[in-house]
Design a protein around this motif. Structure first.
Motif, PDB file in Angstrom:
ATOM      1  N   VAL A 151      26.337  35.319  42.681  1.00 32.98           N
ATOM      2  CA  VAL A 151      27.713  35.600  43.207  1.00 32.98           C
ATOM      3  C   VAL A 151      27.732  36.755  44.198  1.00 32.98           C
ATOM      4  O   VAL A 151      27.168  37.854  43.987  1.00 32.98           O
ATOM      5  CB  VAL A 151      28.728  35.921  42.017  1.00 32.98           C
ATOM      6  CG1 VAL A 151      30.092  36.108  42.623  1.00 32.98           C
ATOM      7  CG2 VAL A 151      28.972  34.750  41.123  1.00 32.98           C
ATOM      8  N   THR A 152      28.128  36.432  45.390  1.00 30.89           N
ATOM      9  CA  THR A 152      28.334  37.567  46.413  1.00 30.89           C
ATOM     10  C   THR A 152      29.615  37.627  46.958  1.00 30.89           C
ATOM     11  O   THR A 152      30.474  36.376  46.993  1.00 30.89           O
ATOM     12  CB  THR A 152      27.446  37.337  47.479  1.00 30.89           C
ATOM     13  OG1 THR A 152      27.680  35.965  48.144  1.00 30.89           O
ATOM     14  CG2 THR A 152      25.897  37.344  46.766  1.00 30.89           C
ATOM     15  N   VAL A 153      30.231  38.763  47.364  1.00 37.06           N
ATOM     16  CA  VAL A 153      31.306  38.930  48.032  1.00 37.06           C
ATOM     17  C   VAL A 153      31.302  39.488  49.523  1.00 37.06           C
ATOM     18  O   VAL A 153      30.641  40.845  49.488  1.00 37.06           O
ATOM     19  CB  VAL A 153      32.462  39.714  47.400  1.00 37.06           C
ATOM     20  CG1 VAL A 153      33.844  40.113  48.054  1.00 37.06           C
ATOM     21  CG2 VAL A 153      32.805  39.110  45.980  1.00 37.06           C
ATOM     22  N   GLY A 154      30.986  38.706  50.475  1.00 33.22           N
ATOM     23  CA  GLY A 154      30.596  39.273  51.832  1.00 33.22           C
ATOM     24  C   GLY A 154      29.115  39.556  51.647  1.00 33.22           C
ATOM     25  O   GLY A 154      28.341  38.726  51.248  1.00 33.22           O
ATOM     26  N   ASP A 155      28.369  40.529  51.932  1.00 36.74           N
ATOM     27  CA  ASP A 155      27.030  40.817  51.640  1.00 36.74           C
ATOM     28  C   ASP A 155      26.771  41.652  50.422  1.00 36.74           C
ATOM     29  O   ASP A 155      25.585  42.009  50.214  1.00 36.74           O
ATOM     30  CB  ASP A 155      26.773  41.779  53.048  1.00 36.74           C
ATOM     31  CG  ASP A 155      26.814  41.100  54.412  1.00 36.74           C
ATOM     32  OD1 ASP A 155      26.654  39.705  54.117  1.00 36.74           O
ATOM     33  OD2 ASP A 155      26.772  41.700  55.344  1.00 36.74           O
ATOM     34  N   VAL A 211      34.862  41.520  41.737  1.00 31.67           N
ATOM     35  CA  VAL A 211      34.915  40.895  42.721  1.00 31.67           C
ATOM     36  C   VAL A 211      35.773  41.860  43.780  1.00 31.67           C
ATOM     37  O   VAL A 211      35.618  41.547  45.019  1.00 31.67           O
ATOM     38  CB  VAL A 211      35.629  39.334  42.714  1.00 31.67           C
ATOM     39  CG1 VAL A 211      34.643  38.352  41.795  1.00 31.67           C
ATOM     40  CG2 VAL A 211      36.961  39.389  42.327  1.00 31.67           C
ATOM     41  N   GLY A 212      36.360  42.588  43.369  1.00 29.45           N
ATOM     42  CA  GLY A 212      37.056  43.693  44.111  1.00 29.45           C
ATOM     43  C   GLY A 212      38.459  43.169  44.565  1.00 29.45           C
ATOM     44  O   GLY A 212      38.932  43.985  45.679  1.00 29.45           O
ATOM     45  N   ARG A 214      41.887  41.770  42.596  1.00 25.03           N
ATOM     46  CA  ARG A 214      42.912  41.366  41.614  1.00 25.03           C
ATOM     47  C   ARG A 214      43.728  40.204  41.876  1.00 25.03           C
ATOM     48  O   ARG A 214      43.790  39.189  40.929  1.00 25.03           O
ATOM     49  CB  ARG A 214      43.527  42.503  41.295  1.00 25.03           C
ATOM     50  CG  ARG A 214      42.814  43.681  40.418  1.00 25.03           C
ATOM     51  CD  ARG A 214      43.988  44.855  39.983  1.00 25.03           C
ATOM     52  NE  ARG A 214      44.956  43.956  39.118  1.00 25.03           N
ATOM     53  CZ  ARG A 214      44.816  44.052  37.742  1.00 25.03           C
ATOM     54  NH1 ARG A 214      43.549  44.303  37.424  1.00 25.03           N
ATOM     55  NH2 ARG A 214      45.652  43.193  37.157  1.00 25.03           N
ATOM     56  N   ASP A 215      44.032  39.949  43.143  1.00 27.77           N
ATOM     57  CA  ASP A 215      44.956  38.854  43.407  1.00 27.77           C
ATOM     58  C   ASP A 215      44.407  37.620  43.660  1.00 27.77           C
ATOM     59  O   ASP A 215      45.083  36.556  43.605  1.00 27.77           O
ATOM     60  CB  ASP A 215      45.909  39.250  44.608  1.00 27.77           C
ATOM     61  CG  ASP A 215      45.028  39.528  45.800  1.00 27.77           C
ATOM     62  OD1 ASP A 215      43.757  39.760  45.556  1.00 27.77           O
ATOM     63  OD2 ASP A 215      45.721  39.641  47.034  1.00 27.77           O
ATOM     64  N   TRP A 216      43.044  37.210  43.518  1.00 30.94           N
ATOM     65  CA  TRP A 216      42.095  36.083  43.652  1.00 30.94           C
ATOM     66  C   TRP A 216      42.591  35.526  42.667  1.00 30.94           C
ATOM     67  O   TRP A 216      42.323  34.007  42.355  1.00 30.94           O
ATOM     68  CB  TRP A 216      40.751  36.355  43.888  1.00 30.94           C
ATOM     69  CG  TRP A 216      40.672  36.679  45.271  1.00 30.94           C
ATOM     70  CD1 TRP A 216      41.359  37.100  46.122  1.00 30.94           C
ATOM     71  CD2 TRP A 216      39.103  37.221  45.793  1.00 30.94           C
ATOM     72  NE1 TRP A 216      40.882  37.402  47.275  1.00 30.94           N
ATOM     73  CE2 TRP A 216      39.316  37.459  47.063  1.00 30.94           C
ATOM     74  CE3 TRP A 216      38.108  37.020  45.239  1.00 30.94           C
ATOM     75  CZ2 TRP A 216      38.155  37.839  47.937  1.00 30.94           C
ATOM     76  CZ3 TRP A 216      36.880  37.321  46.057  1.00 30.94           C
ATOM     77  CH2 TRP A 216      37.207  37.640  47.413  1.00 30.94           C
ATOM     78  N   ILE A 217      42.655  36.224  41.100  1.00 34.21           N
ATOM     79  CA  ILE A 217      42.865  35.442  39.918  1.00 34.21           C
ATOM     80  C   ILE A 217      44.176  35.688  39.636  1.00 34.21           C
ATOM     81  O   ILE A 217      44.499  36.967  39.145  1.00 34.21           O
ATOM     82  CB  ILE A 217      41.739  35.972  38.719  1.00 34.21           C
ATOM     83  CG1 ILE A 217      40.532  35.568  39.342  1.00 34.21           C
ATOM     84  CG2 ILE A 217      42.235  35.172  37.429  1.00 34.21           C
ATOM     85  CD1 ILE A 217      39.271  35.760  38.381  1.00 34.21           C
ATOM     86  N   GLU A 218      45.135  34.815  39.434  1.00 35.48           N
ATOM     87  CA  GLU A 218      46.621  34.873  39.175  1.00 35.48           C
ATOM     88  C   GLU A 218      46.935  34.924  37.689  1.00 35.48           C
ATOM     89  O   GLU A 218      46.623  33.888  37.325  1.00 35.48           O
ATOM     90  CB  GLU A 218      47.452  34.084  40.240  1.00 35.48           C
ATOM     91  CG  GLU A 218      48.983  34.330  39.971  1.00 35.48           C
ATOM     92  CD  GLU A 218      49.703  33.327  40.935  1.00 35.48           C
ATOM     93  OE1 GLU A 218      50.004  32.299  40.675  1.00 35.48           O
ATOM     94  OE2 GLU A 218      49.826  33.860  42.008  1.00 35.48           O
ATOM     95  N   THR A 219      47.940  35.394  37.077  1.00 30.89           N
ATOM     96  CA  THR A 219      48.079  35.457  35.772  1.00 30.89           C
ATOM     97  C   THR A 219      49.374  34.814  35.765  1.00 30.89           C
ATOM     98  O   THR A 219      50.391  34.737  36.366  1.00 30.89           O
ATOM     99  CB  THR A 219      48.596  36.625  35.147  1.00 30.89           C
ATOM    100  OG1 THR A 219      47.194  37.540  34.869  1.00 30.89           O
ATOM    101  CG2 THR A 219      49.007  36.528  33.574  1.00 30.89           C
TER     102      THR A 219
END
Length: 232
Positions: A151-155, A211-212, A214-219
């Motif tokens: 898994v990568t986020v950007g580089d 992943v840096g 929080r809003d990518w995974i919504e409750t």
């Protein structure tokens, strides 16, 4: 495709009792030259001569014959990757014959409807062509390599535990879909799941932190969670 002779004989007998004509192959590479003659392929992933996931990919590339993985592998990662590599369904051993028969009928109905629509010609036919399954999930800067489990986020590489990775794959494979807590627990933790909300919450929190964003995974309060994607 089944290398266990006892399992193959029992399944063949059961299918033939319900009107199916069965050809049993024990080696995966034999299927590559025979797949085009079949109406449906039942594929065990644990074969002696070739990895079942790789065989699934190669069969999907060479033929439009629908594939159902029939396997003892219950791992979420195997399930997701197999479906993305071209399998039309996935059933875990042990199973009941009537469940397999129902899945075979459903898969054939879906694929027959697609062929009928695609064969109608015109612009609509192109719109029905399914996308080629991918081994990599991409959402903006987020990249999830299913085969390499990277898994990568950007580089930046993101180090996840096994369960964190499987949780991310489950959510990111269907962005926008709301997964209930119970479904997530039973899928990712399987028999180990006993409704432990704190376990799930801690893994969600860890994913968001790593992943840096929080809003990518919504409750979804009172229901569960969904992956809402990431900015480009």
């Amino acid at each position: 495709m089944e290398d266990d002779l006892d399992v193959a004989e029992a399944l063949t007998e059961g299918l033939e009792d319900h009107g199916w004509s069965v050809q049993h192959l024990a080696l995966g590479l034999e299927a590559l030259g025979n797949a085009h003659t079949a109406d449906i392929i039942l594929l065990d992933l644990n074969l002696p001569d070739v990895d079942g996931l790789e065989l699934c990919r190669r069969l999907h590339e060479r033929t439009h014959v629908p594939i159902i993985a029939v396997t003892g592998r219950s791992d979420t990662f195997d399930r997701v990757l197999c479906l993305r590599l071209g399998a039309d369904d996935y059933i875990v051993k042990p199973y009941r014959l009537h469940e397999l028969l129902a899945r075979m009928t459903a898969v054939l109905r879906r694929t027959t409807q697609w062929v009928t629509r695609a064969g109608a010609g015109g612009a609509d036919a192109d719109e029905q062509t399914p996308a080629t399954p991918a081994e990599v999930l991409r959402h903006g800067p987020l990249r999830v390599d299913l085969r390499q489990r990277v898994v990568t986020v950007g580089d930046t590489a993101v180090v996840l535990t096994r369960k964190e990775f499987e949780l991310l794959v489950l959510l990111a494979s269907s962005p926008g879909r709301v997964f209930t807590r119970q479904y997530i627990g039973e899928t990712v933790w399987a028999d180990q799941w006993v409704g432990r909300s704190r376990t799930l919450d801690s893994h969600i929190a860890a994913l968001r932190r790593k992943v840096g964003h929080r809003d990518w995974i919504e409750t979804v309060r009172g229901v569960g969670f969904r992956f809402v994607g990431s900015p480009a």
